[in-house]
Design a protein around this motif. Structure first.
Motif, PDB file in Angstrom:
ATOM      1  N   ALA A  88       0.838  -1.198   0.000  1.00  0.00           N
ATOM      2  CA  ALA A  88       0.000   0.000   0.000  1.00  0.00           C
ATOM      3  C   ALA A  88       0.871   1.245   0.000  1.00  0.00           C
ATOM      4  CB  ALA A  88      -0.904   0.008   1.227  1.00  0.00           C
ATOM      5  N   SER A  89       0.359   2.299  -0.610  1.00  0.00           N
ATOM      6  CA  SER A  89       1.092   3.563  -0.587  1.00  0.00           C
ATOM      7  C   SER A  89       0.118   4.731  -0.614  1.00  0.00           C
ATOM      8  CB  SER A  89       2.019   3.663  -1.804  1.00  0.00           C
ATOM      9  OG  SER A  89       1.276   3.980  -2.970  1.00  0.00           O
ATOM     10  N   THR A  90       0.558   5.854  -0.133  1.00  0.00           N
ATOM     11  CA  THR A  90      -0.239   7.071  -0.209  1.00  0.00           C
ATOM     12  C   THR A  90       0.651   8.190  -0.738  1.00  0.00           C
ATOM     13  OG1 THR A  90      -1.518   6.401   1.695  1.00  0.00           O
ATOM     14  CG2 THR A  90      -1.682   8.695   1.067  1.00  0.00           C
ATOM     15  N   SER A  91       0.132   8.929  -1.718  1.00  0.00           N
ATOM     16  CA  SER A  91       0.932  10.038  -2.238  1.00  0.00           C
ATOM     17  C   SER A  91       0.043  11.253  -2.460  1.00  0.00           C
ATOM     18  CB  SER A  91       1.615   9.625  -3.539  1.00  0.00           C
ATOM     19  OG  SER A  91       0.660   9.139  -4.454  1.00  0.00           O
ATOM     20  N   LYS A  92       0.642  12.330  -2.827  1.00  0.00           N
ATOM     21  CA  LYS A  92      -0.096  13.575  -3.023  1.00  0.00           C
ATOM     22  C   LYS A  92       0.334  14.231  -4.317  1.00  0.00           C
ATOM     23  CE  LYS A  92      -1.443  16.759   0.135  1.00  0.00           C
ATOM     24  NZ  LYS A  92      -1.498  17.564   1.368  1.00  0.00           N
ATOM     25  N   ILE A  93      -0.599  14.870  -5.004  1.00  0.00           N
ATOM     26  CA  ILE A  93      -0.184  15.740  -6.104  1.00  0.00           C
ATOM     27  C   ILE A  93       0.175  17.062  -5.442  1.00  0.00           C
ATOM     28  CG2 ILE A  93      -0.865  17.045  -8.138  1.00  0.00           C
ATOM     29  CD1 ILE A  93      -2.637  14.930  -9.005  1.00  0.00           C
ATOM     30  N   SER A  94       1.405  17.450  -5.572  1.00  0.00           N
ATOM     31  CA  SER A  94       1.808  18.666  -4.869  1.00  0.00           C
ATOM     32  C   SER A  94       1.849  19.856  -5.818  1.00  0.00           C
ATOM     33  CB  SER A  94       3.165  18.463  -4.217  1.00  0.00           C
ATOM     34  OG  SER A  94       4.163  18.366  -5.208  1.00  0.00           O
ATOM     35  N   GLU A  95       1.746  21.017  -5.233  1.00  0.00           N
ATOM     36  CA  GLU A  95       1.870  22.258  -5.959  1.00  0.00           C
ATOM     37  C   GLU A  95       3.227  22.311  -6.664  1.00  0.00           C
ATOM     38  OE1 GLU A  95       1.993  25.890  -3.571  1.00  0.00           O
ATOM     39  OE2 GLU A  95      -0.005  26.312  -4.355  1.00  0.00           O
ATOM     40  N   GLU A  96       4.242  21.778  -5.982  1.00  0.00           N
ATOM     41  CA  GLU A  96       5.590  21.805  -6.554  1.00  0.00           C
ATOM     42  C   GLU A  96       5.673  20.971  -7.823  1.00  0.00           C
ATOM     43  OE1 GLU A  96       8.143  23.630  -5.778  1.00  0.00           O
ATOM     44  OE2 GLU A  96       7.328  24.525  -3.952  1.00  0.00           O
ATOM     45  N   GLN A  97       4.968  19.827  -7.815  1.00  0.00           N
ATOM     46  CA  GLN A  97       4.979  18.991  -9.026  1.00  0.00           C
ATOM     47  C   GLN A  97       4.322  19.726 -10.186  1.00  0.00           C
ATOM     48  OE1 GLN A  97       3.000  15.477  -7.527  1.00  0.00           O
ATOM     49  NE2 GLN A  97       4.895  14.302  -7.591  1.00  0.00           N
ATOM     50  N   LEU A  98       3.192  20.363  -9.901  1.00  0.00           N
ATOM     51  CA  LEU A  98       2.484  21.074 -10.968  1.00  0.00           C
ATOM     52  C   LEU A  98       3.323  22.238 -11.479  1.00  0.00           C
ATOM     53  CD1 LEU A  98      -1.179  21.111  -9.634  1.00  0.00           C
ATOM     54  CD2 LEU A  98      -0.102  19.545 -11.238  1.00  0.00           C
ATOM     55  N   LEU A  99       3.977  22.927 -10.555  1.00  0.00           N
ATOM     56  CA  LEU A  99       4.805  24.056 -10.972  1.00  0.00           C
ATOM     57  C   LEU A  99       5.963  23.588 -11.846  1.00  0.00           C
ATOM     58  CD1 LEU A  99       5.320  27.112 -10.758  1.00  0.00           C
ATOM     59  CD2 LEU A  99       6.806  26.636  -8.810  1.00  0.00           C
ATOM     60  N   TYR A 100       6.474  22.412 -11.518  1.00  0.00           N
ATOM     61  CA  TYR A 100       7.580  21.871 -12.315  1.00  0.00           C
ATOM     62  C   TYR A 100       7.134  21.666 -13.772  1.00  0.00           C
ATOM     63  CZ  TYR A 100      11.799  19.081 -13.237  1.00  0.00           C
ATOM     64  OH  TYR A 100      12.983  18.603 -13.736  1.00  0.00           O
ATOM     65  N   PHE A 101       5.959  21.106 -13.946  1.00  0.00           N
ATOM     66  CA  PHE A 101       5.396  20.965 -15.302  1.00  0.00           C
ATOM     67  C   PHE A 101       5.254  22.336 -15.950  1.00  0.00           C
ATOM     68  CE2 PHE A 101       3.858  16.710 -16.395  1.00  0.00           C
ATOM     69  CZ  PHE A 101       3.928  16.039 -15.190  1.00  0.00           C
ATOM     70  N   GLN A 102       4.659  23.255 -15.194  1.00  0.00           N
ATOM     71  CA  GLN A 102       4.396  24.587 -15.747  1.00  0.00           C
ATOM     72  C   GLN A 102       5.700  25.279 -16.135  1.00  0.00           C
ATOM     73  OE1 GLN A 102       1.812  25.626 -12.244  1.00  0.00           O
ATOM     74  NE2 GLN A 102       0.674  26.729 -13.803  1.00  0.00           N
ATOM     75  N   GLN A 103       6.729  25.078 -15.311  1.00  0.00           N
ATOM     76  CA  GLN A 103       8.012  25.698 -15.607  1.00  0.00           C
ATOM     77  C   GLN A 103       8.574  25.167 -16.925  1.00  0.00           C
ATOM     78  OE1 GLN A 103      11.562  26.289 -15.908  1.00  0.00           O
ATOM     79  NE2 GLN A 103      10.522  28.282 -15.808  1.00  0.00           N
ATOM     80  N   ARG A 104       8.099  24.001 -17.323  1.00  0.00           N
ATOM     81  CA  ARG A 104       8.564  23.454 -18.605  1.00  0.00           C
ATOM     82  C   ARG A 104       7.558  23.748 -19.718  1.00  0.00           C
ATOM     83  NH1 ARG A 104      12.665  23.890 -15.694  1.00  0.00           N
ATOM     84  NH2 ARG A 104      13.700  22.031 -14.901  1.00  0.00           N
ATOM     85  N   GLY A 105       6.627  24.638 -19.424  1.00  0.00           N
ATOM     86  CA  GLY A 105       5.697  25.080 -20.473  1.00  0.00           C
ATOM     87  C   GLY A 105       4.429  24.247 -20.580  1.00  0.00           C
ATOM     88  N   ILE A 106       4.226  23.335 -19.625  1.00  0.00           N
ATOM     89  CA  ILE A 106       3.056  22.453 -19.692  1.00  0.00           C
ATOM     90  C   ILE A 106       2.002  22.971 -18.708  1.00  0.00           C
ATOM     91  CG2 ILE A 106       2.233  20.086 -19.365  1.00  0.00           C
ATOM     92  CD1 ILE A 106       5.331  19.331 -19.783  1.00  0.00           C
ATOM     93  N   GLY A 107       0.794  23.225 -19.196  1.00  0.00           N
ATOM     94  CA  GLY A 107      -0.268  23.798 -18.363  1.00  0.00           C
ATOM     95  C   GLY A 107      -0.684  22.858 -17.235  1.00  0.00           C
ATOM     96  N   LYS A 108      -1.341  23.446 -16.263  1.00  0.00           N
ATOM     97  CA  LYS A 108      -1.738  22.728 -15.056  1.00  0.00           C
ATOM     98  C   LYS A 108      -2.639  21.528 -15.345  1.00  0.00           C
ATOM     99  CE  LYS A 108      -2.243  25.070 -10.690  1.00  0.00           C
ATOM    100  NZ  LYS A 108      -2.987  26.073  -9.948  1.00  0.00           N
ATOM    101  N   GLU A 109      -3.631  21.766 -16.224  1.00  0.00           N
ATOM    102  CA  GLU A 109      -4.576  20.698 -16.549  1.00  0.00           C
ATOM    103  C   GLU A 109      -3.867  19.473 -17.119  1.00  0.00           C
ATOM    104  OE1 GLU A 109      -8.116  21.128 -19.305  1.00  0.00           O
ATOM    105  OE2 GLU A 109      -8.018  23.075 -18.300  1.00  0.00           O
ATOM    106  N   GLU A 110      -2.998  19.760 -18.075  1.00  0.00           N
ATOM    107  CA  GLU A 110      -2.236  18.700 -18.717  1.00  0.00           C
ATOM    108  C   GLU A 110      -1.344  17.999 -17.686  1.00  0.00           C
ATOM    109  OE1 GLU A 110      -2.739  17.868 -21.731  1.00  0.00           O
ATOM    110  OE2 GLU A 110      -1.077  16.468 -22.079  1.00  0.00           O
ATOM    111  N   ALA A 111      -0.821  18.807 -16.769  1.00  0.00           N
ATOM    112  CA  ALA A 111       0.056  18.256 -15.737  1.00  0.00           C
ATOM    113  C   ALA A 111      -0.720  17.272 -14.855  1.00  0.00           C
ATOM    114  CB  ALA A 111       0.638  19.378 -14.891  1.00  0.00           C
ATOM    115  N   ILE A 112      -1.909  17.684 -14.456  1.00  0.00           N
ATOM    116  CA  ILE A 112      -2.735  16.821 -13.601  1.00  0.00           C
ATOM    117  C   ILE A 112      -3.068  15.530 -14.339  1.00  0.00           C
ATOM    118  CG2 ILE A 112      -4.977  16.614 -12.465  1.00  0.00           C
ATOM    119  CD1 ILE A 112      -4.821  19.727 -12.143  1.00  0.00           C
ATOM    120  N   ARG A 113      -3.468  15.713 -15.593  1.00  0.00           N
ATOM    121  CA  ARG A 113      -3.827  14.551 -16.406  1.00  0.00           C
ATOM    122  C   ARG A 113      -2.650  13.577 -16.490  1.00  0.00           C
ATOM    123  NH1 ARG A 113      -7.414  16.194 -20.511  1.00  0.00           N
ATOM    124  NH2 ARG A 113      -5.859  17.574 -21.347  1.00  0.00           N
ATOM    125  N   THR A 114      -1.489  14.135 -16.704  1.00  0.00           N
ATOM    126  CA  THR A 114      -0.311  13.289 -16.878  1.00  0.00           C
ATOM    127  C   THR A 114       0.042  12.552 -15.586  1.00  0.00           C
ATOM    128  OG1 THR A 114       0.484  14.881 -18.493  1.00  0.00           O
ATOM    129  CG2 THR A 114       2.079  13.285 -17.680  1.00  0.00           C
TER     130      THR A 114
END
Lengths: 248, 484
Positions: free
Chosen positions: B424-450
């Motif tokens: 079993a494991s528990t994880s979180k989608i963090s703001e930092e992960q989304l920002l990392y995508f965004q910093q590479r030009g990938i929008g938030k929605e796409e980041a979440i989807r990915t």
């Protein structure tokens, strides 16, 4: 290319940047030096649009546009890149797919057709070879389980792919041994050119021996207290920041 | 009156006005609210069922009367007044919406973005024409084609008349009428559902689906599905519940029974997106209380459940496998997403009885906003189940900090040679992960989807292609406003 004008910013109630002005022209390499906790990383976070940090005054112009009004992804697409001090791990997301996604977003922004996986693979292989990276990087999840050095290389790989106009390298030398540092520095130097600029954020002058800056700035308590050339970095090598910290 | 009732299955929970609900078709077949033996007899009579079905239904009803609503689930369920429900409300004609304006805007938005196939578009935007009947005829087309290979695919009411022996033999053989509160209720009052029989040595040539039929029976809250896969045969069955409910809170208490004989292989996939209720207030939405169970009766048989649960106010179900035949296999792959005020308590039961039986459980729970998401799973190995093996992997992902994830594994091993693994494991989608995508030009929605696709990959891989794509889009849509 990048003009920072009396920028004030902070995190929560605390104001960390207390009026920073800095102009970065195409082709220039700037070293931003200073002890930890004085605002170097905050400056990079403000520039990329970290949502937890707030601008409280001043402004930033990027290619003639108001940078602070853009969402983070827009800033990236306009050519602002941060090589993270601590790259974020994204479990479950394949590194090569992530890189292709980022690359194609940039293509889309430039109104170019997306690149298919096969063509991208060729491009990626070339860039990885250039940086001396193992191909197994492609198979793994983004930064997951990467060593410190591998993460830094992965950042530079992204920079090589995305060819930003301004790249901020935040403590790119931390966690690297001397051989890895040379490889990374060599990679960065190859990417530097007349059309793009670098901001090297560092605590230690060591990296600046490998990536030679045109300008060096000392950031203390949220302000640039001194600017100079490579000689300033050499001076700091021997004196450290103590004299700046004592001043008030 | 009757039509209003139809729209207010649990009228206590029905606070939202359905302004146009009563304007059409009053002569629909609707029984008055309430549940008693008369109701059961009336349903039986209306459906013109064989004599033994009355006995079946009454027995279930009498059993149900002695049972109490279960309280063990990790769910907040408002009390349900079972006398305030109409138990037979299958209209001949689907009620028509008066205008597109009555379709809730978020649902319109969802479908626009889904870009679902033309057939569906037609159905949803079809506000005046009865496209629902069109979908029934689609099922019939399949029926004829399938009949050439001896495959029976029809409604269970039809099967009661055309194949009474098969129905009599297997109905209630996997989920006995006494099994639990909702199984007894469903057995007493079920109105319709589908029936599938795959004859020996037959590989069903196409995916069978309840996608369309469910839309025909918008009021079919008590469905009954029975699938029998005979020796050396295989079938893949898809249950698509992407049809949104326009109504207020409804009880959906279905039973699905699967029977796999020697060397038979049944794959049952669900993409569930019932109306989840208002994301802000939590009002409305479906109570999705379903009993799904498969029996691997024959040697080397296999039953595989895949479920993508994204809708419903409350999802409460445990698609299970009873592994009787030697070398039989059970699988359960699940993605359960809860956002807004949604709650889910879902998982599986793997009952190992035969020798060398194997089971795999992969569960991915995603919880956002103030939602609650629980995995509950039982692995039982009987003392006679030599060489049984189970592998369970149970991962939770939290989006935001007001939601919750819970894991309730039950392991009951009666044979000392059994191999049972649980991770079993528990994880979180963090703001930092989304920002990392965004910093590479990938929008938030796409980041979440990915990130979500990465998280759910093992389960999506089990779905037929077009459903996997739909499932991915659904998840991204549902989470769009929950992150950041």
């Amino acid at each position: 290319m990048l003009e920072i004008n009396r920028l004030r910013a902070g995190y929560g109630e605390a104001e960390i940047l207390k009026g920073i002005s800095l102009t970065v022209k195409p082709g220039e390499i700037h070293g931003i030096m200073g002890p930890n906790g004085h605002g170097k990383s905050t400056m990079s976070k403000i520039l990329i649009g970290h949502p937890a940090y707030a601008v409280t005054g001043g402004g930033v112009t990027f290619n003639g546009k108001n940078l602070l009004e853009m969402p983070p992804e827009k800033r990236a697409l306009e050519g602002m890149f941060l090589a993270y001090q601590y790259p974020v791990e994204i479990p479950g997301v394949n590194n090569a797919e992530f890189l292709r996604m980022a690359y194609n977003e940039k293509r889309k922004h430039e109104k170019l057709e997306p690149v298919d996986p096969l063509d991208f693979d060729e491009l990626l292989n070339a860039k990885m070879k250039f940086l001396g990276m193992d191909s197994r990087f492609k198979e793994r999840a983004v930064n997951e389980g990467f060593s410190g050095g591998e993460k830094k290389k992965n950042e530079i790989l992204q920079m090589a792919l995305l060819e930003p106009k301004v790249a901020i390298l935040d403590e790119i030398d931390s966690g690297l041994d001397i051989d890895a540092l040379k490889v990374v520095a060599e990679g960065v130097n190859k990417l530097a050119g007349p059309g793009n600029s670098l901001m090297i954020i560092t605590h230690y002058p060591r990296i600046l021996q490998y990536i030679k800056p045109h300008h060096v700035h000392v950031l203390i308590r949220g302000k640039i207290v001194r600017s100079g050339g490579m000689d300033l970095a050499e001076e700091l090598e021997t004196t450290g920041y103590d004299s700046y910290l004592k001043e008030k | 009156m009757a039509d209003t009732d139809k729209k207010q299955d649990i009228s206590e929970l029905t606070k939202r006005e359905y302004k146009y609900g009563f304007t059409t078709d009053i002569e629909a077949d609707v029984l008055p609210k309430g549940l008693n033996e008369q109701t059961i007899r009336a349903i039986w009579a209306k459906k013109n069922e064989p004599e033994y079905m009355l006995e079946f239904r009454l027995k279930a009803y009498r059993q149900w009367l002695t049972m109490k609503h279960p309280t063990w689930a990790h769910l907040q369920i408002d009390p349900i007044d079972f006398q305030d429900i109409s138990y037979y409300s299958a209209p001949k004609k689907k009620e028509k919406l008066q205008s597109i304006d009555e379709v809730p805007p978020e649902i319109l938005h969802t479908f626009e973005k889904l870009g679902i196939p033309l057939m569906e578009q037609k159905r949803l935007s079809n506000v005046a024409v009865d496209a629902v009947f069109d979908s029934v005829s689609v099922a019939t087309t399949h029926q004829k084609k399938l009949a050439k290979q001896g495959i029976i695919f029809c409604s269970i009411s039809e099967a009661l008349h055309t194949h009474p022996d098969l129905v009599k033999k297997y109905l209630g053989s996997v989920v006995p009428i006494t099994d639990n509160f909702y199984a007894a209720l469903n057995s007493a009052v079920f109105s319709d559902g589908s029936f599938v029989y795959i004859p020996p040595d037959t590989k069903c040539p196409m995916e069978l689906s309840t996608y369309f039929r469910i839309n025909t029976e918008e009021t079919g809250q008590f469905e009954r599905t029975l699938i029998i896969c005979d020796k050396n045969s295989s079938v893949s069955y898809i249950e698509g519940c992407t049809a949104p409910a326009f109504d207020t809170r409804q009880l959906h208490a279905a039973i699905v029974e699967l029977v796999a004989l020697d060397n038979a292989d049944i794959k049952y996939s669900t993409v569930q997106n019932w109306f989840a209720g208002d994301p802000e207030s939590g009002k409305g939405g479906i109570y999705n209380f379903v009993v799904k169970r498969g029996k691997c009766q024959g040697a080397n048989s296999k039953i595989s459940w895949t479920q993508i649960e994204t809708g419903s106010a409350i999802t409460w179900k445990y698609p299970s496998c009873v592994l009787i035949g030697d070398n039989s296999q059970g699988e359960f792959y699940s993605v359960a997403l809860t956002t807004g005020h949604q709650q889910a308590d879902t998982g599986t039961k793997m009952i190992h009885i035969g020798k060398n039986t194997r089971s795999v459980v992969i569960s991915k729970g995603i919880s956002a906003d103030v939602a609650s998401n629980a995995y509950r799973g039982l692995v039982r190995v009987a003392s006679v189940a030599e060489g049984a093996r189970n592998y369970t992997q149970c991962d939770s992902m939290l989006v935001g900090d007001k939601c919750s994830a819970h894991t309730f594994p039950y392991i009951d091993v009666g044979n000392e040679n059994a191999q049972v693994e649980h991770e079993a494991s528990t994880s979180k989608i963090s703001e930092e992960q989304l920002l990392y995508f965004q910093q590479r030009g990938i929008g938030k929605e796409e980041a979440i989807r990915t990130i979500l696709n990465g998280f759910c990959k093992d389960v999506f891989n089990q779905l037929p292609m077009e459903f996997a794509v739909e499932a991915q889009k659904l998840l991204a849509l549902k989470l769009e406003h929950s992150v950041g």
